[in-house]
Design a protein around this motif. Structure first.
Motif, PDB file in Angstrom:
ATOM      1  N   ALA A   1      48.586  31.814  33.471  1.00  0.00           N
ATOM      2  CA  ALA A   1      47.171  32.141  33.342  1.00  0.00           C
ATOM      3  C   ALA A   1      46.303  31.144  34.106  1.00  0.00           C
ATOM      4  O   ALA A   1      45.302  31.521  34.729  1.00  0.00           O
ATOM      5  N   LEU A   2      46.704  29.861  34.070  1.00  0.00           N
ATOM      6  CA  LEU A   2      45.968  28.849  34.810  1.00  0.00           C
ATOM      7  C   LEU A   2      46.022  29.121  36.313  1.00  0.00           C
ATOM      8  O   LEU A   2      45.021  28.978  37.017  1.00  0.00           O
ATOM      9  N   MET A   3      47.185  29.526  36.796  1.00  0.00           N
ATOM     10  CA  MET A   3      47.334  29.814  38.214  1.00  0.00           C
ATOM     11  C   MET A   3      46.509  31.042  38.618  1.00  0.00           C
ATOM     12  O   MET A   3      45.875  31.050  39.677  1.00  0.00           O
ATOM     13  N   MET A   4      46.502  32.063  37.774  1.00  0.00           N
ATOM     14  CA  MET A   4      45.721  33.260  38.067  1.00  0.00           C
ATOM     15  C   MET A   4      44.228  32.941  38.098  1.00  0.00           C
ATOM     16  O   MET A   4      43.498  33.423  38.979  1.00  0.00           O
ATOM     17  N   GLU A   5      43.768  32.123  37.167  1.00  0.00           N
ATOM     18  CA  GLU A   5      42.355  31.758  37.127  1.00  0.00           C
ATOM     19  C   GLU A   5      41.984  30.926  38.352  1.00  0.00           C
ATOM     20  O   GLU A   5      40.916  31.114  38.941  1.00  0.00           O
ATOM     21  N   THR A   6      42.870  30.003  38.740  1.00  0.00           N
ATOM     22  CA  THR A   6      42.620  29.182  39.923  1.00  0.00           C
ATOM     23  C   THR A   6      42.521  30.049  41.172  1.00  0.00           C
ATOM     24  O   THR A   6      41.635  29.859  42.014  1.00  0.00           O
ATOM     25  N   THR A   7      43.420  31.010  41.290  1.00  0.00           N
ATOM     26  CA  THR A   7      43.422  31.917  42.439  1.00  0.00           C
ATOM     27  C   THR A   7      42.155  32.761  42.462  1.00  0.00           C
ATOM     28  O   THR A   7      41.537  32.962  43.511  1.00  0.00           O
TER      29      THR A   7
END
Length: 225
Positions: free
Chosen positions: A5-11
């Protein structure tokens, strides 16, 4: 928040920033007056010494400390959060860092600049073209023989009229005049309306935090400008 989820939000945030930067750059090169009185990079200009920055940030630090203490006094973590306190701390730190850096880029620069341009374009469509076609000299002459508010409504555009005669003065009172240089200056009325619009979006982005979160982000958002 899980690593995925952190990676998706960062992207997602990165895509938004890149897209807005490209669009802002295109508009800037096509018609710079859309962003007047700012240039593309003027909002990044540092002013004052380090001590001035610390003094300017002191009210925010005081507000944040008091607000955090208030929330902490009435909030209790769940047993699940307490079991994974280390993971929650790390993910929370990353989310705070991501927000602290990218929200300034988005809300205090790119979204703000695009909103100024959008406000001017919208007002031009909603009647502002009349004053443009007449020219400043004829508008000034008309103001001399007609009640100013009526003349402004007929020649200045509906959006500009509502802001100058209603929205701006009301929010200037709400903010106790601290932003009067932006909110009630007819020469840069689009900047004031863009400020209110983007700060409203900034506030709504914290709706998941409840009423106190909305209030906190709304108050801080005004100070950041």
């Amino acid at each position: 928040m899980r690593p995925e989820a952190l990676m998706m939000e960062t992207t997602r945030v990165a895509v938004v920033i890149v897209g807005c930067l490209l669009w802002t750059s295109v508009l800037w090169h096509l018609w710079p007056p859309l962003f007047s009185p700012f240039s593309l990079n003027s909002l990044w200009e540092a002013k004052g010494a380090v001590m001035d920055w610390l003094k300017a940030g002191l009210p925010v630090l005081m507000w944040g400390a008091g607000f955090t203490a208030l929330v902490a006094a009435f909030t209790r973590n769940s047993a699940e959060d307490n079991r994974d306190a280390g993971g929650v701390l790390i993910s929370g730190w990353y989310v705070s860092l991501l927000a602290g850096v990218t929200e300034e880029i988005r809300f205090r620069w790119l979204f703000f600049m695009l909103s100024i341009a959008s406000v001017k374009i919208t007002n031009f469509i909603l009647g502002g073209f009349v004053g443009y076609l007449m020219g400043p000299e004829r508008v000034t002459w008309l103001r001399g023989i007609m009640w100013a508010p009526v003349c402004d409504l007929l020649t200045g555009g509906i959006l500009k009229w509502f802001y100058l005669y209603l929205i701006g003065p009301v929010f200037n009172v709400i903010t106790m005049g601290t932003l009067s240089q932006w909110l009630v200056n007819p020469e840069i009325w689009a900047v004031g309306l863009a400020l209110l619009t983007i700060n409203g979006k900034f506030r709504n982005g914290h709706a998941y935090q409840g009423f106190l979160g909305l209030l906190n982000s709304w108050v801080l958002g005004f100070h950041f400008y």
